[in-house]
Design a protein around this motif. Structure first.
Motif, PDB file in Angstrom:
ATOM      1  N   ALA A   1      50.339 -31.029  21.554  1.00  0.00           N
ATOM      2  CA  ALA A   1      49.500 -31.837  20.666  1.00  0.00           C
ATOM      3  C   ALA A   1      48.155 -32.146  21.334  1.00  0.00           C
ATOM      4  CB  ALA A   1      50.221 -33.142  20.324  1.00  0.00           C
ATOM      5  N   PRO A   2      47.043 -31.960  20.617  1.00  0.00           N
ATOM      6  CA  PRO A   2      45.729 -32.285  21.195  1.00  0.00           C
ATOM      7  C   PRO A   2      45.632 -33.717  21.729  1.00  0.00           C
ATOM      8  CG  PRO A   2      45.420 -30.935  19.245  1.00  0.00           C
ATOM      9  CD  PRO A   2      46.895 -31.230  19.333  1.00  0.00           C
ATOM     10  N   VAL A   3      46.264 -34.688  21.087  1.00  0.00           N
ATOM     11  CA  VAL A   3      46.168 -36.065  21.634  1.00  0.00           C
ATOM     12  C   VAL A   3      46.897 -36.173  22.977  1.00  0.00           C
ATOM     13  CG1 VAL A   3      45.724 -37.415  19.538  1.00  0.00           C
ATOM     14  CG2 VAL A   3      48.078 -36.864  20.136  1.00  0.00           C
ATOM     15  N   ILE A   4      48.054 -35.516  23.088  1.00  0.00           N
ATOM     16  CA  ILE A   4      48.775 -35.515  24.370  1.00  0.00           C
ATOM     17  C   ILE A   4      47.940 -34.775  25.418  1.00  0.00           C
ATOM     18  CG2 ILE A   4      50.824 -34.639  25.563  1.00  0.00           C
ATOM     19  CD1 ILE A   4      51.677 -36.683  23.700  1.00  0.00           C
ATOM     20  N   SER A   5      47.384 -33.650  25.011  1.00  0.00           N
ATOM     21  CA  SER A   5      46.580 -32.861  25.950  1.00  0.00           C
ATOM     22  C   SER A   5      45.412 -33.690  26.472  1.00  0.00           C
ATOM     23  CB  SER A   5      46.077 -31.588  25.251  1.00  0.00           C
ATOM     24  OG  SER A   5      47.168 -30.766  24.868  1.00  0.00           O
ATOM     25  N   ALA A   6      44.794 -34.458  25.581  1.00  0.00           N
ATOM     26  CA  ALA A   6      43.667 -35.297  26.003  1.00  0.00           C
ATOM     27  C   ALA A   6      44.125 -36.393  26.969  1.00  0.00           C
ATOM     28  CB  ALA A   6      42.986 -35.914  24.782  1.00  0.00           C
ATOM     29  N   LEU A   7      45.287 -36.997  26.688  1.00  0.00           N
ATOM     30  CA  LEU A   7      45.815 -38.029  27.591  1.00  0.00           C
ATOM     31  C   LEU A   7      46.083 -37.432  28.976  1.00  0.00           C
ATOM     32  CD1 LEU A   7      48.413 -39.868  25.282  1.00  0.00           C
ATOM     33  CD2 LEU A   7      46.230 -40.787  26.111  1.00  0.00           C
ATOM     34  N   MET A   8      46.584 -36.210  28.993  1.00  0.00           N
ATOM     35  CA  MET A   8      46.889 -35.526  30.252  1.00  0.00           C
ATOM     36  C   MET A   8      45.594 -35.223  30.996  1.00  0.00           C
ATOM     37  SD  MET A   8      49.627 -34.317  31.816  1.00  0.00           S
ATOM     38  CE  MET A   8      49.839 -33.284  33.283  1.00  0.00           C
ATOM     39  N   ARG A   9      44.644 -34.671  30.260  1.00  0.00           N
ATOM     40  CA  ARG A   9      43.359 -34.299  30.839  1.00  0.00           C
ATOM     41  C   ARG A   9      42.670 -35.514  31.458  1.00  0.00           C
ATOM     42  NH1 ARG A   9      40.899 -29.466  32.170  1.00  0.00           N
ATOM     43  NH2 ARG A   9      38.694 -29.485  31.677  1.00  0.00           N
ATOM     44  N   GLU A  10      42.815 -36.657  30.797  1.00  0.00           N
ATOM     45  CA  GLU A  10      42.139 -37.875  31.272  1.00  0.00           C
ATOM     46  C   GLU A  10      43.007 -38.674  32.233  1.00  0.00           C
ATOM     47  OE1 GLU A  10      40.318 -40.037  28.063  1.00  0.00           O
ATOM     48  OE2 GLU A  10      39.584 -38.219  27.099  1.00  0.00           O
ATOM     49  N   LYS A  11      44.099 -38.063  32.686  1.00  0.00           N
ATOM     50  CA  LYS A  11      45.006 -38.659  33.675  1.00  0.00           C
ATOM     51  C   LYS A  11      45.583 -39.995  33.216  1.00  0.00           C
ATOM     52  CE  LYS A  11      43.073 -36.296  37.778  1.00  0.00           C
ATOM     53  NZ  LYS A  11      43.004 -35.083  36.997  1.00  0.00           N
ATOM     54  N   LEU A  12      45.736 -40.141  31.908  1.00  0.00           N
ATOM     55  CA  LEU A  12      46.391 -41.344  31.381  1.00  0.00           C
ATOM     56  C   LEU A  12      47.899 -41.144  31.304  1.00  0.00           C
ATOM     57  CD1 LEU A  12      43.764 -42.231  28.645  1.00  0.00           C
ATOM     58  CD2 LEU A  12      44.346 -43.616  30.658  1.00  0.00           C
TER      59      LEU A  12
ATOM     60  N   PRO B   1      39.079 -42.252  25.942  1.00  0.00           N
ATOM     61  CA  PRO B   1      37.744 -42.442  26.515  1.00  0.00           C
ATOM     62  C   PRO B   1      36.807 -41.273  26.221  1.00  0.00           C
ATOM     63  CG  PRO B   1      39.447 -43.025  28.108  1.00  0.00           C
ATOM     64  CD  PRO B   1      40.144 -42.431  26.931  1.00  0.00           C
ATOM     65  N   GLY B   2      37.326 -40.071  26.234  1.00  0.00           N
ATOM     66  CA  GLY B   2      36.456 -38.919  25.985  1.00  0.00           C
ATOM     67  C   GLY B   2      36.462 -38.453  24.542  1.00  0.00           C
ATOM     68  N   GLY B   3      37.117 -39.203  23.687  1.00  0.00           N
ATOM     69  CA  GLY B   3      37.237 -38.761  22.297  1.00  0.00           C
ATOM     70  C   GLY B   3      38.115 -37.527  22.188  1.00  0.00           C
ATOM     71  N   LEU B   4      38.157 -36.955  21.002  1.00  0.00           N
ATOM     72  CA  LEU B   4      39.011 -35.791  20.784  1.00  0.00           C
ATOM     73  C   LEU B   4      38.141 -34.652  20.233  1.00  0.00           C
ATOM     74  CD1 LEU B   4      42.085 -35.326  21.079  1.00  0.00           C
ATOM     75  CD2 LEU B   4      42.264 -35.703  18.625  1.00  0.00           C
ATOM     76  N   ALA B   5      38.249 -33.490  20.861  1.00  0.00           N
ATOM     77  CA  ALA B   5      37.478 -32.338  20.377  1.00  0.00           C
ATOM     78  C   ALA B   5      38.042 -31.886  19.032  1.00  0.00           C
ATOM     79  CB  ALA B   5      37.559 -31.200  21.392  1.00  0.00           C
ATOM     80  N   PRO B   6      37.189 -31.520  18.099  1.00  0.00           N
ATOM     81  CA  PRO B   6      37.656 -31.167  16.743  1.00  0.00           C
ATOM     82  C   PRO B   6      38.316 -29.788  16.726  1.00  0.00           C
ATOM     83  CG  PRO B   6      35.317 -30.734  16.918  1.00  0.00           C
ATOM     84  CD  PRO B   6      35.731 -31.356  18.233  1.00  0.00           C
ATOM     85  N   PRO B   7      39.154 -29.523  15.726  1.00  0.00           N
ATOM     86  CA  PRO B   7      39.657 -28.160  15.551  1.00  0.00           C
ATOM     87  C   PRO B   7      38.510 -27.247  15.123  1.00  0.00           C
ATOM     88  CG  PRO B   7      40.349 -29.572  13.718  1.00  0.00           C
ATOM     89  CD  PRO B   7      39.645 -30.448  14.696  1.00  0.00           C
ATOM     90  N   LEU B   8      38.568 -26.006  15.553  1.00  0.00           N
ATOM     91  CA  LEU B   8      37.486 -25.065  15.222  1.00  0.00           C
ATOM     92  C   LEU B   8      37.975 -23.997  14.249  1.00  0.00           C
ATOM     93  CD1 LEU B   8      35.821 -24.383  18.713  1.00  0.00           C
ATOM     94  CD2 LEU B   8      35.313 -26.197  17.041  1.00  0.00           C
ATOM     95  N   ASP B   9      37.048 -23.547  13.422  1.00  0.00           N
ATOM     96  CA  ASP B   9      37.310 -22.416  12.535  1.00  0.00           C
ATOM     97  C   ASP B   9      37.201 -21.141  13.377  1.00  0.00           C
ATOM     98  OD1 ASP B   9      37.198 -20.354  10.703  1.00  0.00           O
ATOM     99  OD2 ASP B   9      36.042 -21.518   9.246  1.00  0.00           O
ATOM    100  N   PRO B  10      38.277 -20.367  13.494  1.00  0.00           N
ATOM    101  CA  PRO B  10      38.226 -19.187  14.370  1.00  0.00           C
ATOM    102  C   PRO B  10      37.197 -18.159  13.883  1.00  0.00           C
ATOM    103  CG  PRO B  10      40.317 -19.278  13.147  1.00  0.00           C
ATOM    104  CD  PRO B  10      39.595 -20.552  12.881  1.00  0.00           C
ATOM    105  N   ALA B  11      36.879 -18.187  12.598  1.00  0.00           N
ATOM    106  CA  ALA B  11      35.920 -17.212  12.076  1.00  0.00           C
ATOM    107  C   ALA B  11      34.498 -17.526  12.519  1.00  0.00           C
ATOM    108  CB  ALA B  11      35.985 -17.190  10.548  1.00  0.00           C
ATOM    109  N   THR B  12      34.183 -18.832  12.659  1.00  0.00           N
ATOM    110  CA  THR B  12      32.800 -19.225  12.942  1.00  0.00           C
ATOM    111  C   THR B  12      32.635 -19.897  14.300  1.00  0.00           C
ATOM    112  OG1 THR B  12      33.124 -21.433  12.006  1.00  0.00           O
ATOM    113  CG2 THR B  12      32.472 -19.693  10.469  1.00  0.00           C
ATOM    114  N   GLY B  13      33.750 -20.371  14.871  1.00  0.00           N
ATOM    115  CA  GLY B  13      33.629 -21.133  16.110  1.00  0.00           C
ATOM    116  C   GLY B  13      33.081 -22.529  15.877  1.00  0.00           C
ATOM    117  N   GLN B  14      32.909 -22.922  14.623  1.00  0.00           N
ATOM    118  CA  GLN B  14      32.391 -24.250  14.286  1.00  0.00           C
ATOM    119  C   GLN B  14      33.537 -25.188  13.891  1.00  0.00           C
ATOM    120  OE1 GLN B  14      29.094 -25.115  14.655  1.00  0.00           O
ATOM    121  NE2 GLN B  14      29.112 -23.092  15.616  1.00  0.00           N
ATOM    122  N   PRO B  15      33.302 -26.506  14.031  1.00  0.00           N
ATOM    123  CA  PRO B  15      34.346 -27.458  13.618  1.00  0.00           C
ATOM    124  C   PRO B  15      34.798 -27.208  12.178  1.00  0.00           C
ATOM    125  CG  PRO B  15      32.647 -28.623  14.821  1.00  0.00           C
ATOM    126  CD  PRO B  15      32.170 -27.205  14.671  1.00  0.00           C
TER     127      PRO B  15
END
Lengths: 448, 448
Positions: A343-354, A25-39
């Motif tokens: 895993a980000p997908v698991i983390s998102a499921l947890m965050r969204e109480k799924l 439902p909330g989509g998935l946040a993209p990985p970020l480049d640690p050098a720039t903080g951008q996706p």
């Protein structure tokens, strides 16, 4: 006589992966480049992964076709059996029906082979000649060694030294599949040489081994890197587990009340549970339960934040539950669950109480694994013992409640018998993980 | 896509064993009492075996019902898969179809579990509380440990010391199934104490371990003895393998031109091949091929005679191919094939030219096992490598000949990886077995 094995006829073979990202439902946040903080786009990651896998990593598409070449090799062990644990049910005196999906039938003995074959295929497609990877307990290294050989790729595995010494059979297994194995830290990479010079007796770590495999990759034109869990494309490949299980349960007119898997990096749990997420979103009363070790309680006590995937800060930043990239879990014998992140997908499921999560102790898990072996015959891997224990807890909390439990027996423990020996000898202990230790470890999360 | 797995639907489960003794044109010579030279009746053997098994041992009945309790436990892994070795076929460039029946899916990892469950059942039926046995390489000990626990029987395994030390995981596996293991010679029996007093550093032998298990058995009222191969009832239990394979091949409209199994005591070959004997007797053009190690060439170079089943002359005399009960084969790594004799039913099939035999060297068998692992994924047990090698020889002799080959992959090699390690390191050698050595060993056959 109760039916134990639920076989999926070959003509019902799963032919597409399910990508749960499309339904978050909330989509998935993209990985970020640690050098720039951008996706971080696929262009920058193209140096280490082939484009076919990066497309899957970023994909929003719900269903993704499985190439025929992968299905052909999967046929060696897929469809994997769904087995009703009738003897365990009897021993527990429960009215619950307990089913387990058994992934230990794969050549390397765990679910890891599902993604290994897929990753080797996409690398081969793009002309890659050689794969480099790291392995801790050895399951991933064995799986990739097998898969690489099937596609005619060379494979080099950097195996954490302590495992290399403790689990000599894993090394032989990789050799049998034609791979090159080296204990990490090794003299073959700059990081390896540096660590060896400073601490020649180091037991090594996954962090060091990842660094070595990445340095190996970028130092050669013919080589790409492969990772056995955490990333979206790895979780995607594993969804064949849950998709098959759903069809198999449907064949006997059943549907789970609770779906259970152990969680290290998250791929075996994601593989089993993700295909049930759409049903849950449509209001179906189903619980998805991840099980982690109390000594490495990422989902139950970690922070939800951007963090590195490795100790040496070489990966992109991933949005996930984490105990901090410099958290070193105690040396429990479920080596595959000793990971600071999720895993980000698991983390998102947890965050969204799924989904929900529970943390279990080492001794109760080996006790459960031993009961499982004595009733159902199969000796579970220490990681899978966590899922067995959680299934037992669910089945015995209200033993008279008719319910259906499904768990993932992600691998067998035949190459982990030294751990069972220590358990029987009373040499294993539980580990408490005090909140202060976790607060300390998560203090160093990267600032954005 | 070629179909790899041929699954047998649960409703086609095999429900009767096939007793090839009923169809042997010359019948089967009875075991003899070494003291009298007269046939040994069930009364005298009743001290060590339960009557249910002795009846099967003497039975002339063609079909024998499999009790429901055995079928229930077998459901954990049976029907076992029949798999077409499509990737091996491709690697060999052969037009032959190669099928293998995979018995490594059983809890203890080999076909031994089939008979272990049956033996534990009949002992339980007659009020036996405890089983004693010996094990060499460990496959039988693991199988019986599992089966005994399923029926609530205690189990004590005398494991040849050299294996006990070399294969520590086998011991842990037996412990996991709740059995008591001791290295043989042990301080627990008169023979063990005697041998230890004389030669405290002895590596032990199967002969000593059998003596210990038998002494244990007769010294207690609650205990019977169990044997993992050679005897008629053991071969009978294994016929489920061939019966299933026939049905599975029929499902895809196929029938074998040649049926292959490795031969140690003979039970896995008998299990696969015996159900094809009636077809052969009716004129069907089918070859049954037993494969033994060149270092222990019982069928290809042995004498057909009455001989003891063990070194210490405690068993009845069996009419069989033998290299002499005091023949000590070289230490090849296929420990399960290092037996001086051969099952009387196999010996009778050989004598009556209903089967043929070939002897192969150790190195070519490990080479075949490695090719099999790299193509089909499964790492075969060293014993099973002999069947793999023979199948490859058959498939490549006339590669353009369309033929169907069926072999028994009797077990996996996950607990034998130390042997593969030695093979890769170039530490294994072949053994010639000169005719003079065999003449010397068979000089001591008992005079009747």
């Amino acid at each position: 006589m109760k039916q134990k094995h639920i076989l999926l006829p070959p003509d019902q073979q799963v032919k597409s992966w399910y990508n749960v990202v499309a339904d978050l439902p909330g989509g998935l946040a993209p990985p970020l480049d640690p050098a720039t903080g951008q996706p971080m786009g696929p262009d920058k990651m193209g140096a280490i992964f082939p484009m076919g896998l990066l497309e899957q990593e970023m994909s929003q598409q719900r269903w993704i076709d499985i190439p025929r070449e992968i299905l052909e090799i999967w046929q060696i062990w897929r469809p994997s059996p769904l087995i009703r644990a009738t003897f365990l049910e009897e021993a527990l005196g429960t009215k619950a029906k307990i089913y387990y999906k058994y992934e230990g039938v794969s050549p390397s003995g765990s679910h890891k082979t599902n993604s290994a074959v897929a990753q080797a295929y996409y690398n081969k497609q793009e002309g890659v000649k050689r794969l480099a990877t790291e392995t801790g307990a050895g399951q991933w290294g064995c799986a990739l060694s097998f898969a690489a050989h099937k596609f005619g790729l060379d494979c080099k595995v950097y195996m954490v030294r302590v495992s290399y010494d403790q689990k000599p059979y894993r090394k032989v297994m990789m050799n049998t599949y034609g791979a090159e194995i080296v204990a990490s830290p090794s003299p073959d990479t700059p990081t390896g040489r540096e660590v060896l010079a400073k601490t020649p007796d180091t037991p090594g770590s996954l962090g060091i081994a990842i660094s070595e495999a990445l340095e190996d990759t970028v130092s050669r034109d013919d080589t790409k890197y492969a990772l056995g869990s955490v990333l979206n494309h790895v979780c995607l490949h594993q969804t064949v587990i849950g998709l098959e299980a759903k069809q198999q349960l449907a064949l006997v007119g059943d549907y789970p009340d609770v779906v259970i898997g152990c969680c290290g990096g998250g791929s075996n749990f994601a593989g089993l549970a993700a295909p049930f997420v759409p049903d849950k979103l449509e209001g179906k009363n189903i619980r998805l339960l991840g099980v982690e070790p109390a000594s490495c309680p990422t989902l139950t006590k970690g922070s939800f934040a951007y963090d590195f995937g490795d100790l040496s800060q070489r990966t992109p930043l991933l949005y996930m539950y984490t105990l901090g990239h410099d958290f070193i879990p105690p040396g429990i014998h479920a080596g595959g669950l000793r990971y600071h992140g999720m895993a980000p997908v698991i983390s998102a499921l947890m965050r969204e109480k799924l989904m929900e999560a529970t943390a279990l102790q080492q001794l109760e898990c080996f006790e459960a694994g031993t009961l499982f072996a004595r009733t159902e015959g199969i000796i579970p891997a220490p990681e899978s013992c966590h899922a067995v224990r959680a299934a037992i807890i669910e089945a015995t909390r209200e033993p008279d409640k008719p319910q259906t439990i499904l768990f993932n027996l992600s691998g067998h423990g035949l190459l982990d018998l030294a751990s069972y020996e220590k358990y029987f000898a009373g040499e294993l202990v539980n580990y408490e993980m005090p909140d202060e230790a976790i607060a300390e470890a998560t203090k160093n999360l990267p600032k954005l």
